[in-house]
Design an enzyme around this catalytic site. Structure first.
Site, mmCIF file in Angstrom:
data_model
loop_
_atom_site.group_PDB
_atom_site.id
_atom_site.type_symbol
_atom_site.label_atom_id
_atom_site.label_comp_id
_atom_site.label_asym_id
_atom_site.label_seq_id
_atom_site.Cartn_x
_atom_site.Cartn_y
_atom_site.Cartn_z
ATOM 1 N N LYS A 1 -22.364 -22.460 18.420
ATOM 2 C CA LYS A 1 -23.431 -21.574 17.132
ATOM 3 C C LYS A 1 -23.452 -22.468 15.880
ATOM 4 C CE LYS A 1 -22.155 -16.828 18.109
ATOM 5 N NZ LYS A 1 -23.285 -16.020 18.015
ATOM 6 N N GLY B 1 -20.901 -11.876 22.189
ATOM 7 C CA GLY B 1 -19.504 -10.358 22.992
ATOM 8 C C GLY B 1 -20.077 -10.431 21.629
ATOM 9 N N GLU C 1 -20.209 -17.045 7.728
ATOM 10 C CA GLU C 1 -21.958 -17.011 7.090
ATOM 11 C C GLU C 1 -22.070 -15.673 6.215
ATOM 12 O OE1 GLU C 1 -23.751 -15.702 10.256
ATOM 13 O OE2 GLU C 1 -24.429 -17.533 11.370
ATOM 14 N N LYS D 1 -25.121 -3.429 21.051
ATOM 15 C CA LYS D 1 -26.391 -2.917 21.220
ATOM 16 C C LYS D 1 -26.233 -2.131 21.802
ATOM 17 C CE LYS D 1 -28.539 -7.782 21.205
ATOM 18 N NZ LYS D 1 -29.689 -9.100 22.078
ATOM 19 N N GLU E 1 -32.787 -14.530 18.507
ATOM 20 C CA GLU E 1 -32.176 -13.639 17.846
ATOM 21 C C GLU E 1 -32.329 -14.227 16.212
ATOM 22 O OE1 GLU E 1 -29.024 -11.237 20.788
ATOM 23 O OE2 GLU E 1 -28.277 -12.395 19.120
ATOM 24 N N ASN F 1 -30.094 -17.056 22.905
ATOM 25 C CA ASN F 1 -29.358 -16.423 24.031
ATOM 26 C C ASN F 1 -29.934 -16.811 25.618
ATOM 27 O OD1 ASN F 1 -27.115 -14.774 23.688
ATOM 28 N ND2 ASN F 1 -28.528 -13.241 23.635
ATOM 29 N N ARG G 1 -30.408 -17.050 28.557
ATOM 30 C CA ARG G 1 -30.393 -16.559 30.013
ATOM 31 C C ARG G 1 -31.631 -14.984 30.146
ATOM 32 N NH1 ARG G 1 -28.146 -12.028 27.234
ATOM 33 N NH2 ARG G 1 -26.324 -12.639 26.189
ATOM 34 N N VAL H 1 -30.569 -8.438 28.630
ATOM 35 C CA VAL H 1 -30.342 -6.762 29.111
ATOM 36 C C VAL H 1 -31.770 -6.334 29.151
ATOM 37 C CG1 VAL H 1 -29.209 -4.698 29.012
ATOM 38 C CG2 VAL H 1 -27.422 -6.556 28.514
#
Ligand code: ADP
Length: 505
Positions: A118, A166, A202, A239, A277, A292, A294, A297
């Site tokens: 990150k 996650g 943050e 989410k 995001e 992300n 990939r 979902v």
């Protein structure tokens, strides 16, 4: 140009099935992998071949890089699709696939690595001119450094794991007195989840929305943004409901966020499908949160409003073909909503539930899409996540989509295991949600009014009916007990309802 004829799908559940379907539509054969717990899963039957990869625990099956690469080689696959979760964002997996002479359907290991850290991701984004949430530029080594950083940023702050994902290793700290114990907790959790305990700070933004931009990039240097998804309905930073477009995003804001997302992807030489995001503050300012690397979902809501099959585009990019979508022509059409139907009990703090799905009635009709990976007779275990299916609807307007979701949720019947179905229905009925008046604290604030109350009779009726049918079937297969003498037995009202339900819907 790499030739791809056969793809190993290194995942399970609904996403494995989703990828297998895309392979078939693209004219490719698909090879499934499965653990002992997934022998009877639909994705195993849907594939052209299936390879057992070991016992139920993910560490011994879906997370075992050597077994997956061997499965791909043994079945003469040309490429590997990682899905989401499991190994999808592990750079060593992408490397192992490429070293075995196969195509990894995703970005380079270097891009995965850069975005998986990150702090490194924040640094790169700043360099690319993308706004990031104010925060530290390196990991904090101890309590003392954490306090100094928090004082500089101003409370409230969020402690986050450098290797995070996650929602793990994340702690909100509202005042200095809470910092030390939060630091311990975040570090411990990060170490356990990622094998690396580094955390950073943050600034905690008050009541932002979580808005993300889908991007696709091909090997011809084209990066296309497919608009935003609104993902503010979250529980413990996870989410639950997503929609596209967001009521809070105007066309000029969409353009600015899309440009930032494209620069973010360009900054790491991105290839394939990815998501940037952002947090969107009530002031209208937006900040990069993470990328992300990939498939997400919630990708179907974007597919429905943009008329694009994101998985097929991933396959095409991996084959060295150009994207089929053109930035200039993209406009969202109508509105899409996704509810994650999970085997969790909302009335019991969303505790994951286990058990066998005895009966499943899948909603249908206009504008309804069911991306599921579980069918009747399948067992939901503690080994994997609790997702039963994603229920996605499309409508001409947000109002139509909302009505359609209510209708679809009422058609759905799941017997044998508690699910989030009734909870989703209450969210659809909630005036704040209906107004689009949401942010990432929505569930915390609305929780009480969404979780209490009796299950709706509309949902109970079919469930009771099915339970009666199952009981009747069980009785029919049991040896006939001696009939008691006496008055004629009247037919049960439940059975009559059950027959009506089974025929009528
Ligand atoms: P992870 O990678 O663990 O999923 P993210 O950085 O993507 O973590 O954040 C997950 C969620 O946590 C976000 O969607 C948002 O709800 C919340 N969050 C993260 N950072 C902040 C922040 N700086 N201020 C307020 N909320 C935040």
């Amino acid at each position: 140009m790499p030739t791809i004829k056969r793809v190993l799908v290194a995942n399970r559940g609904e996403i494995a099935l989703r990828v297998i379907r895309a392979c078939h539509e693209e004219g490719l054969t698909a090879v499934a992998v499965y653990s002992e717990a997934d022998r009877l899963s639909p994705h195993v039957r849907a594939a052209d071949m299936a390879v057992p990869i070991g016992p139920a625990p993910a560490a011994e099956s879906y997370l075992d890089i050597a077994k997956l690469v061997a499965a791909a080689r043994d079945t003469q696959c040309d490429a590997v699709h990682p899905g989401y979760g499991f190994l999808s964002e592990r750079a060593p997996f992408a490397e192992a696939v490429v070293e075995a002479g196969l195509v990894f359907i995703g970005p380079s290991a270097a891009a995965i690595r850069a975005m998986g850290d990150k702090i490194e991701a924040r640094r790169r984004m700043q360099q690319a001119g993308v706004p990031v949430v104010p925060g530290s530029t390196r990991a904090v080594a101890d309590h003392v450094q954490a306090r100094a950083e928090a004082a500089r940023l101003g409370y409230p702050v969020l402690l986050k794991a450098v290797a995070g994902g996650g929602g793990k290793g994340m702690r909100l700290v509202r005042e200095e007195a809470e910092l030390d114990s939060a630091f311990e907790a975040a570090t411990g959790e990060a170490l356990k989840a990622f094998g690396a305990g580094e955390v950073y700070l943050e600034k905690y933004l008050e009541r932002p929305r979580h808005i993300e931009i889908q991007i696709l990039a091909d090997s011809f240097g084209r990066v296309v943004a497919l608009g935003e998804r609104e993902c503010s309905i979250q529980r413990r930073h996870q989410k639950l409901i997503e929609e596209a477009p967001s009521v809070a995003v105007t066309p000029p804001l969409r353009r600015r966020m899309s440009e930032s997302a494209a620069s973010a992807a360009g900054a790491v030489g991105y290839l394939g499908a990815g998501t940037i995001e952002f947090l969107l503050a009530p002031s209208g300012e937006f900040y990069f949160l993470e990328m992300n690397t990939r498939l997400q979902v919630e990708h179907p809501v974007t597919e429905l409003v943009y008329g694009v099959d994101i998985v097929r585009e991933q396959l095409r990019v991996a084959m060295g073909q150009p994207l089929r979508v053109h930035a200039g022509t993209l406009q969202p059409r109508g509105h899409a909503i996704e509810c994650r139907i999970t085997a969790e009990d909302p009335a019991n703090d969303f505790m994951p539930a286990t058990g066998v799905v005895q009966y499943l009635r899948i909603p249908g009709g206009p504008g309804v899409r069911w991306d599921g990976g579980v069918e009747e007779g399948n067992e939901i275990t503690t080994y994997y996540d609790s997702l039963i299916a994603k229920l996605i609807v499309w409508g001409e307007t947000r109002g139509v989509a909302l009505e359609r979701m209510r209708r679809a949720l009422r058609e759905l019947a799941i017997v044998g295991i508690p699910s989030s179905q009734a909870f989703h229905l209450r969210v659809m009925d909630d005036p704040e949600f209906q107004r689009g008046d949401i942010d990432i604290t929505y569930l915390e604030r609305a929780g009480a009014r969404l979780l209490v109350g009796e299950p709706s009779p509309e949902l109970l009726r079919p469930l009771a009916a099915v339970a009666a049918l199952l009981a009747e079937q069980a009785a029919a297969s049991a040896p006939t007990p001696p009939q008691p003498a006496g008055p004629t037995v009247r037919p049960s009202v439940w059975l009559a309802t059950a027959r009506r339900e089974a025929i009528g819907q």
